[in-house]
Scaffold this motif. Structure first.
Motif, PDB file in Angstrom:
ATOM      1  N   ILE A   1       0.830  -1.198   0.000  1.00 35.18           N
ATOM      2  CA  ILE A   1       0.000   0.000   0.000  1.00 35.18           C
ATOM      3  C   ILE A   1       0.865   1.249   0.000  1.00 35.18           C
ATOM      4  O   ILE A   1       0.562   2.241  -0.669  1.00 35.18           O
ATOM      5  N   ALA A   2       1.963   1.220   0.727  1.00 37.02           N
ATOM      6  CA  ALA A   2       2.887   2.353   0.724  1.00 37.02           C
ATOM      7  C   ALA A   2       3.402   2.618  -0.685  1.00 37.02           C
ATOM      8  O   ALA A   2       3.468   3.773  -1.141  1.00 37.02           O
ATOM      9  N   GLN A   3       3.744   1.551  -1.410  1.00 42.24           N
ATOM     10  CA  GLN A   3       4.212   1.696  -2.785  1.00 42.24           C
ATOM     11  C   GLN A   3       3.102   2.204  -3.696  1.00 42.24           C
ATOM     12  O   GLN A   3       3.323   3.081  -4.536  1.00 42.24           O
ATOM     13  N   ASP A   4       1.897   1.672  -3.532  1.00 44.73           N
ATOM     14  CA  ASP A   4       0.772   2.032  -4.397  1.00 44.73           C
ATOM     15  C   ASP A   4       0.327   3.477  -4.205  1.00 44.73           C
ATOM     16  O   ASP A   4      -0.333   4.047  -5.085  1.00 44.73           O
ATOM     17  N   THR A   5       0.644   4.059  -3.072  1.00 44.02           N
ATOM     18  CA  THR A   5       0.198   5.422  -2.780  1.00 44.02           C
ATOM     19  C   THR A   5       1.350   6.421  -2.743  1.00 44.02           C
ATOM     20  O   THR A   5       1.197   7.540  -2.243  1.00 44.02           O
ATOM     21  N   GLY A   6       2.492   6.020  -3.263  1.00 46.05           N
ATOM     22  CA  GLY A   6       3.570   6.970  -3.497  1.00 46.05           C
ATOM     23  C   GLY A   6       4.397   7.384  -2.302  1.00 46.05           C
ATOM     24  O   GLY A   6       5.081   8.418  -2.360  1.00 46.05           O
ATOM     25  N   PHE A   7       4.376   6.592  -1.228  1.00 46.82           N
ATOM     26  CA  PHE A   7       5.241   6.912  -0.088  1.00 46.82           C
ATOM     27  C   PHE A   7       6.603   6.260  -0.283  1.00 46.82           C
ATOM     28  O   PHE A   7       6.720   5.223  -0.960  1.00 46.82           O
TER      29      PHE A   7
ATOM     30  N   SER B   1       7.948   2.565   6.317  1.00 42.26           N
ATOM     31  CA  SER B   1       8.202   3.372   7.519  1.00 42.26           C
ATOM     32  C   SER B   1       7.696   4.801   7.330  1.00 42.26           C
ATOM     33  O   SER B   1       7.083   5.386   8.240  1.00 42.26           O
ATOM     34  N   HIS B   2       7.953   5.356   6.153  1.00 40.32           N
ATOM     35  CA  HIS B   2       7.476   6.704   5.845  1.00 40.32           C
ATOM     36  C   HIS B   2       5.941   6.743   5.875  1.00 40.32           C
ATOM     37  O   HIS B   2       5.331   7.650   6.457  1.00 40.32           O
ATOM     38  N   PHE B   3       5.317   5.750   5.256  1.00 37.63           N
ATOM     39  CA  PHE B   3       3.857   5.677   5.236  1.00 37.63           C
ATOM     40  C   PHE B   3       3.290   5.572   6.654  1.00 37.63           C
ATOM     41  O   PHE B   3       2.349   6.276   7.014  1.00 37.63           O
ATOM     42  N   ILE B   4       3.869   4.687   7.453  1.00 34.53           N
ATOM     43  CA  ILE B   4       3.369   4.497   8.824  1.00 34.53           C
ATOM     44  C   ILE B   4       3.497   5.789   9.631  1.00 34.53           C
ATOM     45  O   ILE B   4       2.585   6.162  10.375  1.00 34.53           O
ATOM     46  N   ARG B   5       4.607   6.504   9.460  1.00 34.47           N
ATOM     47  CA  ARG B   5       4.814   7.752  10.196  1.00 34.47           C
ATOM     48  C   ARG B   5       3.777   8.806   9.814  1.00 34.47           C
ATOM     49  O   ARG B   5       3.173   9.456  10.683  1.00 34.47           O
TER      50      ARG B   5
END
Length: 331
Positions: free
Chosen positions: A296-302, A306-310
């Motif tokens: 999901i982090a990859q699919d939404t451009g994060f 770790s960056h997405f979770i933060r």
């Protein structure tokens, strides 16, 4: 094979369908296929429990937005022979060209107390015919601002997949038309038939009307043309976000002008709006898919998980995984 009279008397749901010029074939096909699969055993397609007829004043083929045409089955006639009259819309520029015969047919249906259904931009057609006054109305988030510009003083519902308000039913189009059709099948034929239709179509189990639409967050609603174009570009590149400079270049405006428009019309910056849009899409994926947090982090451009979770924790005060578990528990 049942006789014609036996089929007619056993039908529990009869639907007449009016197609606008350049209608959306996906919305039309999803709606009809739910009826078709619910009408018979397996996928034999006999109209035993449900029937559907495409109606026309002149019987000429109606071209869809993708170019495919549908041949009407019969003339408009008496709307009272149906349990529902469905209007399937499509391209915005064609909605003002609805034949007057079709508009009068819809008004006759309303006078005869036949419930009216607006699929995709079909809700616009019903409103222009004066048939939605005092009713709640569902419109796709993509056409939310078009609706505001067309009908002063009326705010559509753009944060759920369909709306049932007494004898007016409207949906946002796409897959939501299948869920609205399943709602009608559930009501008139039975829940098992509705579930069977969706299962054969490989659609998740029937969704309630209140299910949120995927799309732009309501906080980003605006009438400003430049901001709307920018948000659409952001959505189209959600997995590989553009820098503000690249976005401005794509829209052929200066970065300063783009930032000024976002500040004036949304009270935020393009980068913050883009982050909100990506988080909104991430929430949708968390609640509707089994993808991992990393995917999901990859699919939404994060940058990474770790960056997405933060970023997600800063918005929700909890991790994506905890949020996902809570959403599943609510369903």
């Amino acid at each position: 094979m049942p006789t014609a009279s036996a089929v007619s008397t056993s039908q529990r749901l009869k639907v007449g369908i009016v197609l606008t010029r350049r209608f959306t074939i996906c919305a039309f096909a999803n709606f009809v296929d739910v009826l078709r699969l619910a009408a018979d055993e397996g996928d034999r397609s006999r109209p035993i429990l449900c029937s559907w007829r495409v109606l026309s004043h002149d019987m000429n083929p109606v071209a869809s937005s993708c170019g495919l045409s549908v041949q009407p089955d019969e003339r408009l006639g008496d709307p009272a022979r149906f349990d529902y009259i469905v209007v399937v819309g499509g391209l915005m520029e064609e909605l003002e060209r609805v034949p007057p015969e079709a508009t009068e047919f819809l008004r006759r249906a309303a006078r005869a107390n036949v419930p009216l259904v607006g699929v995709c931009t079909g809700a616009f057609v019903l409103h222009r015919a004066g048939l939605m006054n005092g009713y709640r109305c569902c419109v796709s988030w993509f056409h939310h601002n078009d609706f505001l510009e067309s009908f002063d003083g009326i705010t559509p519902v753009s944060d759920q997949i369909f709306v049932v308000d007494r004898d007016r039913l409207t949906c946002s189009g796409g897959t939501s038309s299948a869920h609205l059709a399943a709602f009608l099948v559930d009501r008139h034929v039975g829940r098992a038939a509705a579930r069977k239709s969706l299962a054969i179509m490989m659609i998740d189990e029937a969704q309630a009307a209140e299910r949120p639409q995927p799309g732009l967050p309501i906080e980003l609603a605006t009438r400003d043309a430049l901001v709307r174009r920018a948000l659409l570009a952001m959505q189209q590149t959600i997995d590989t976000p553009l820098t503000v400079a690249a976005l401005a270049a794509r829209l052929k405006v200066s970065r300063r002008k783009l930032e000024r428009h976002f500040a004036e019309h949304l009270g935020t910056s393009p980068s913050e709006a883009g982050k909100l849009l990506r988080l909104n899409h991430a929430e949708w994926l968390l609640s509707r898919s089994e993808r991992t947090i990393t995917q999901i982090a990859q699919d939404t451009g994060f940058t990474d998980a770790s960056h997405f979770i933060r970023i997600f924790r800063a918005r929700h005060d909890q991790t994506p995984q905890v949020w996902r578990v809570a959403q599943v528990a609510v369903k």
